[in-house]
Structures are given as structure tokens and as C-alpha cells.
Design a protein around this motif. Structure first.
Motif, PDB file in Angstrom:
ATOM      1  N   LEU A  87       0.718  -1.314  -0.131  1.00  0.00           N
ATOM      2  CA  LEU A  87       0.000   0.020   0.081  1.00  0.00           C
ATOM      3  C   LEU A  87       0.941   1.163  -0.021  1.00  0.00           C
ATOM      4  N   GLY A  88       2.225   1.271   1.026  1.00  0.00           N
ATOM      5  CA  GLY A  88       2.877   2.327   0.904  1.00  0.00           C
ATOM      6  C   GLY A  88       3.479   2.748  -0.682  1.00  0.00           C
ATOM      7  N   VAL A  89       3.960   1.582  -1.373  1.00  0.00           N
ATOM      8  CA  VAL A  89       4.400   1.654  -2.574  1.00  0.00           C
ATOM      9  C   VAL A  89       3.368   2.469  -3.422  1.00  0.00           C
ATOM     10  N   LYS A  90       2.120   1.996  -3.470  1.00  0.00           N
ATOM     11  CA  LYS A  90       1.226   2.461  -4.271  1.00  0.00           C
ATOM     12  C   LYS A  90       0.800   4.128  -3.895  1.00  0.00           C
ATOM     13  N   THR A  91       0.864   4.252  -2.777  1.00  0.00           N
ATOM     14  CA  THR A  91       0.640   5.463  -2.169  1.00  0.00           C
ATOM     15  C   THR A  91       1.459   6.704  -2.649  1.00  0.00           C
ATOM     16  N   ASP A 149       7.803   2.192   4.988  1.00  0.00           N
ATOM     17  CA  ASP A 149       8.864   1.605   4.231  1.00  0.00           C
ATOM     18  C   ASP A 149       8.625   1.684   2.762  1.00  0.00           C
ATOM     19  N   GLY A 150       7.598   1.177   2.256  1.00  0.00           N
ATOM     20  CA  GLY A 150       7.015   1.253   1.007  1.00  0.00           C
ATOM     21  C   GLY A 150       7.019   2.719   0.420  1.00  0.00           C
ATOM     22  N   PHE A 151       6.472   3.683   1.152  1.00  0.00           N
ATOM     23  CA  PHE A 151       6.106   4.885   1.001  1.00  0.00           C
ATOM     24  C   PHE A 151       7.327   5.854   1.155  1.00  0.00           C
ATOM     25  N   PHE A 152       8.162   5.666   2.062  1.00  0.00           N
ATOM     26  CA  PHE A 152       9.459   6.687   2.259  1.00  0.00           C
ATOM     27  C   PHE A 152      10.442   6.128   2.482  1.00  0.00           C
ATOM     28  N   GLY A 153      10.815   5.241   3.769  1.00  0.00           N
ATOM     29  CA  GLY A 153      11.832   4.420   4.236  1.00  0.00           C
ATOM     30  C   GLY A 153      12.852   4.569   4.965  1.00  0.00           C
ATOM     31  N   PRO A 154      13.348   6.050   5.120  1.00  0.00           N
ATOM     32  CA  PRO A 154      14.598   6.159   6.245  1.00  0.00           C
ATOM     33  C   PRO A 154      14.144   6.043   7.333  1.00  0.00           C
ATOM     34  N   GLY A 155      14.947   5.062   8.197  1.00  0.00           N
ATOM     35  CA  GLY A 155      14.790   4.927   9.663  1.00  0.00           C
ATOM     36  C   GLY A 155      13.777   3.883  10.003  1.00  0.00           C
ATOM     37  N   THR A 156      13.327   2.933   8.886  1.00  0.00           N
ATOM     38  CA  THR A 156      12.313   1.978   9.171  1.00  0.00           C
ATOM     39  C   THR A 156      12.976   0.966  10.316  1.00  0.00           C
TER      40      THR A 156
END
Length: 251
Positions: A87-91, A149-156
Motif C-alpha cells: 500500500l505504501g508503494v502504491k500511495t 517503508d514502501g512509502f518513504f523508508g529512512p529509519g524503518t
């Protein structure tokens, strides 16, 4: 790409995977390295995701073999992490991710400072089994950070480790072990997306991948053998490094 640039990327990849397998945050080493040698941003991110995911798989396997992973936790939380990541990658294709930077910067700074001053945090394993509350919070953590993580990522990885310590009472070693496996799960959807879109340079990614696997093996072994003594200071260091990197991006 000339041989010297490739060697530079391999060395950077080794250290990125070494650090990432212990406390997360390896992307702040590897991604800038790709940019320095002149790869376009989307190719740099895709190639990094390919190599980093292989390194993440290696450290996940080693942590699982060490007995520091809770399979009940992973079995329940991992599917939600994967769904959140998809969902994060799609968003991210629909919404500008830049609005997240100030919020994430504040959160990571707070985590680093709190961990530094909390001398007993993560030193002992205080996990006493699952309750409805901590299981629900773990699922929420896994889904939210998969999405992030899919949407942004840093610090996951940083957020996952900190979350498992505070929600379940795990020590740094066990929190890092479970976080590493879930981080690998959340990486899969992003990797597939980059691969389908043709944004991975495999001629560069494969040799870097080999060095990242080696770095992950050594880092995981060190984390397992040294435990909290090595993980906590590296965790704090990487949290602060991620925060500094994001601060420079915002400025």
C-alpha cells in the motif's frame, strides 16, 4: 562504469550492510554512494534496493538460525507488514512524500536521544509472552512501518527495533533480529516494483550485492556474539546519522 567506481560502490555496500544488519540505517551509506558515481536517482534507488534486499535476506537467515527470532510474532506480523508495504508503494505514486520529512526527523531524533539517556533500555529481555494488547500493538507497528517503508523508508529499522523493545520488552539483540526479518519482508514489494519498472542496473547491483551479503554475514555474527554491547551504541549512532542526513535534505 570504470573499475574504481565499482570498487568504491562495493566497499560502501559492504559497510552499509554491516551496519544495517546490526542496527539498521545502512541506506544512508549506500544510496549516496550510488549518487556520487553518477547514477540517475531512480536507477540508484532501484539498484540499491536490489543489493540491500539480498544483504537483508542474509542477515535475516543468520538471525533466524541463531534462535533470536520469535516465529509466532513474525508469523502474525509479517503479512501485515507486507500488505502495508504494498500500500505504501502504491500511495507514494499519488502523494508527495516530502511532507513526512520534518515529522520523521523529529521522531528519529527523539528515539536516539531517549535511547542514549535511558541506560537500561533494551539491556534485558523482559518479554513475558503475548497479550491482546502487545499483539495488537505489534501488528499495528508492523503494518504502519511496512507502509512507511514502501512509502518513504529512512529509519524503518530504527523504528522497528525501538517499537519491539518498548511494546514487547525485548532486548536489543532480539528486537534487532525480528526487525531485520520484517524489514526484509517490507523490502520485497519495493524491490519487485523497481524490477518491473526496469530501474535496476544488475551489472552494478550483482557485484555490490556479493559484498553486501558478506557485510551482512559479518555484522550479524558480531551482533549475535556481542549482543546489546555492540548493538545499542551503533543503534544510537545510526539514528543520529539518519536524522542529520534528513536535516540536510530539508535545509
Amino acid at each position: 562504469m570504470d573499475i574504481y567506481k565499482l570498487i568504491f560502490l562495493c566497499v560502501a555496500g559492504f559497510f552499509a550492510a554491516f551496519v544495517d544488519s546490526i542496527a539498521g540505517g545502512g541506506g544512508i551509506i549506500s544510496v549516496p554512494a550510488y549518487m556520487i558515481v553518477g547514477l540517475p536517482t531512480h536507477i540508484a534507488l532501484g539498484t540499491n534496493k536490489f543489493a540491500a534486499t539480498m544483504g537483508s535476506l542474509t542477515s535475516s537467515i543468520n538471525f533466524i538460525r541463531s534462535g533470536n527470532c520469535n516465529f509466532k510474532l513474525l508469523k502474525i506480523v509479517a503479512p501485515f507488514t507486507l500488505i502495508g508495504s504494498i500500500l505504501g508503494v502504491k500511495t507514494v505514486l499519488l502523494i508527495d512524500e516530502s511532507f513526512l520529512q520534518p515529522l520523521v526527523l523529529i521522531l528519529i531524533l527523539a528515539i536516539g536521544i531517549y535511547t542514549f539517556f535511558s541506560k537500561s533500555l533494551g539491556e534485558e529481555d523482559n518479554f513475558n509472552g503475548f497479550t491482546k494488547k502487545n499483539l495488537f500493538l505489534s501488528i499495528l507497528l508492523g503494518f504502519s512501518l511496512g507502509f512507511y517503508d514502501g512509502f518513504f523508508g529512512p529509519g524503518t529499522g530504527t523504528f522497528l527495533v525501538f517499537g519491539f523493545i518498548n511494546i514487547l520488552g525485548l532486548n536489543f539483540l532480539k528486537a534487532s533480529a525480528n526487525a531485520r526479518v520484517l524489514n526484509f519482508v517490507s523490502n520485497i514489494s519495493a524491490l519487485v516494483t523497481f524490477a518491473i519498472s526496469g530501474n535496476i542496473n544488475y551489472l552494478i547491483g550483482i557485484p555490490v550485492c556479493i559484498l553486501m551479503i558478506l557485510g551482512a554475514k559479518i555484522g550479524t555474527r558480531l551482533a549475535i556474539n556481542k549482543g546489546n554491547k555492540i548493538i545499542k551504541p551503533i543503534f544510537i549512532t545510526m539514528a543520529m546519522a539518519v536524522a542529520v542526513k534528513m536535516l540536510f535534505q530539508i535545509i
